[in-house]
Structure formats: C-alpha cells, structure tokens
Design an enzyme around this catalytic site. Structure first.
Site, mmCIF file in Angstrom:
data_model
loop_
_atom_site.group_PDB
_atom_site.id
_atom_site.type_symbol
_atom_site.label_atom_id
_atom_site.label_comp_id
_atom_site.label_asym_id
_atom_site.label_seq_id
_atom_site.Cartn_x
_atom_site.Cartn_y
_atom_site.Cartn_z
ATOM 1 N N LYS A 235 0.829 -1.182 -0.026
ATOM 2 C CA LYS A 235 0.024 0.062 -0.255
ATOM 3 C C LYS A 235 0.688 1.375 -0.064
ATOM 4 O O LYS A 235 2.134 1.239 0.142
ATOM 5 C CB LYS A 235 -0.858 -0.072 1.342
ATOM 6 C CG LYS A 235 -1.863 -1.051 1.121
ATOM 7 C CD LYS A 235 -3.242 -0.885 2.135
ATOM 8 C CE LYS A 235 -4.348 -1.706 1.919
ATOM 9 N NZ LYS A 235 -5.330 -1.662 3.050
ATOM 10 N N ARG A 269 -3.151 -10.118 5.468
ATOM 11 C CA ARG A 269 -3.737 -10.201 4.058
ATOM 12 C C ARG A 269 -2.712 -9.430 2.952
ATOM 13 O O ARG A 269 -2.280 -8.275 3.212
ATOM 14 C CB ARG A 269 -5.026 -9.302 3.936
ATOM 15 C CG ARG A 269 -5.661 -9.148 2.516
ATOM 16 C CD ARG A 269 -6.931 -8.423 2.653
ATOM 17 N NE ARG A 269 -7.605 -8.398 1.381
ATOM 18 C CZ ARG A 269 -7.486 -7.627 0.329
ATOM 19 N NH1 ARG A 269 -6.579 -6.829 0.333
ATOM 20 N NH2 ARG A 269 -8.131 -7.908 -0.750
#
Length: 288
Positions: A235, A269
């Site tokens: 991210k 995740r």
C-alpha cells in the site's frame, strides 16, 4: 471495561475460526492471499483478467502456503470507479466456482460490501465474508452474515472508496477506530454472529501518518477480544514512504507485517504469500 494498558492476560481472543466446518487455528498467524478479479486494483501485479489466470495464481498461492484466498471483484483503492452489482457478481462468482472445482479444500473469502454478492459467493463455495465497509454500505449485510453463519471480517472505514480520503479526521485515531468497530460488533453479536475478525482498515479514511500510528498502537485492538487482520501489502503507506513503486514494495511490506505480528495481528492479507509465510516462520522463533 479494562484499560488499554491492562495485561494481555485479561484479553482472551478466539483461537479458531469455523469455515464451513473446517476449523482454522489462530495459534499461528494465518496468511490471506489476494486474488483481484478486477482490471483496476491499485497494484498491477495483482490483477487477474480471466479464469485461467485466477486458477494459476490460486495454485501458486496454495503451493506457497496460503491459508485463505480472498477473491474480490470491486477495486477499493482511493477514488476507484464504482461498478454495478451485476458486474461485480459476474467477476466474483465464476472465479469462486472455478477455484472450488479445482481446489475443493481451499478456504475462500469474498471481498465485498454488497450483501447480494456475499450471498451469491457463499452459495458458490466461499466460506468467509470480508467487508471493507464494516456493514455500513449495505444494511442487509449483517442479516446475511447471521443467516449464513459464516466468519465475517469487519473493517473500519468511513464513507466510500470514492469519499473516504476526505473523512480522515480524528481526535484520537485508535480510540475512535475501536469505538466505531465496537458499535458494529455489538450489532453482529445481537444477531448471533459468532466468528468476527477485526480489520482496522489501513489506508481507508486514514492518512499515512494515521496508518503508522495505527500500526504502532495495533495491540490496543485487543480490548475487543477478537482476532485482528492487518492489510498493508504494497500500500501507499509503504511505497510512498520509501519513495519506490508498488513493484518494489515487497521489502517494506515484510517490514510492516513483522511489526503487525509483534503487535498481535492474527491474519496478514497479502499479495506475496511465500515471503509472508517466511516472515511468520521467523516471527514464531521469537515466541517460543
């Protein structure tokens, strides 16, 4: 209610998750592999364009040790294009059906905030619902979870993927995240939902500074006595902080994931399953 500084022994999280009768133990942190059947996910390396690619990536992730496969057909990156419900269904359901047929023992979660998509995905063979909106974008979601009695990943977000960036304003970030999650947990428990997993929502209605504060204080979510999922893979909090592209963000992702593990994360995740399993293997050496 115990204070956030209370000893860990006061907090007794669930140690298993029931996925269609298969119990996943949380004694060792689990890895959730990301399968994006979308053309516009933020990380190009995760985009899968057809069922052949889905099955190929699934086989690789299972071979690398993925415990859960997270199938999503709606890009939730900041400012993502809103797609119709039918388009999301057309992406997600065939992918899940193909995975179940080829890999019947795989544990599949569906990444959606729409109750109708969750319902269809569970009917197709998914075992977990992963909802980025925490039940706030579809009032039928909690009833669907309760009816199906499947594990539910409750993520913290404000607004929608299109508006969330403007809502990243907090007096006390972690206290507000915990309070907002707790309100939704209470609703789920009233409906009889048994398996709830918390996701603090890194990058969702949070600035980069918020993300790192949340990571630093992740253990404070223990007060809710529920398993915690951390999703930071490649991210912007990682690659922008390092001044690199998403394709060069694996090392940074491993770094923040190790911190998350040390702060109590139960599920990671990720896009990169093999490297994450190795990270967990090393982390476990410190807990013996």
């Amino acid at each position: 209610m115990p204070t956030l500084e209370a000893k860990d022994t006061l907090f007794k999280k669930k140690s298993t998750v029931n996925c269609r009768g298969k119990l996943l133990s949380l004694d060792t942190p689990l890895v959730m592999g990301i399968l994006n059947v979308t053309p516009d996910s933020f990380y190009p390396g995760s985009r899968l364009n057809n069922l052949s690619e889905v099955l190929q990536r699934t086989e690789q992730m299972l071979s690398d040790g993925a415990d859960i496969l997270d199938v999503g057909g709606y890009s939730s990156r900041p400012g993502a294009v809103d797609i119709a419900e039918q388009e999301e269904l057309d992406r997600v359901v065939p992918a899940i059906e193909a995975i179940v047929q080829r890999f019947p023992d795989a544990v599949i979660s569906v990444d959606t905030f729409r109750a109708s998509v969750a319902e269809a995905a569970i009917a197709a063979g998914a075992a977990i619902i992963n909802d980025i909106s925490g039940g706030k974008l579809d009032e039928a979601m909690f009833e669907t979870v309760a009816k199906r009695q499947v594990p539910y990943i409750l993520m913290h977000m404000r607004g929608t993927p299109q508006t969330m960036a403007s809502l990243a304003q907090y007096e006390d970030l972690v206290v507000e995240v915990v309070d907002e999650l707790q309100a939704q947990v209470a609703k789920l428990k009233r409906l009889g939902v048994k398996d709830i997993i918390l996701d603090p929502g890194f990058g969702f209605a949070k600035t980069a500074a918020h993300n790192f504060e949340l990571l630093n204080r992740l253990e404070e979510l223990r007060i809710l006595e529920l398993p915690v999922l951390a999703g930071m893979s490649r991210k912007s909090m990682v690659y922008k902080s390092l001044g690199v592209d998403q394709t060069d963000a694996l090392t940074g992702t491993i770094g923040v994931n190790m911190i998350a593990l040390m702060k109590g994360a139960d599920i990671l995740r990720v896009h990169d399953v093999k490297e994450t399993k190795q990270t967990i293997q090393l982390y476990k050496k410190t807990t013996l």
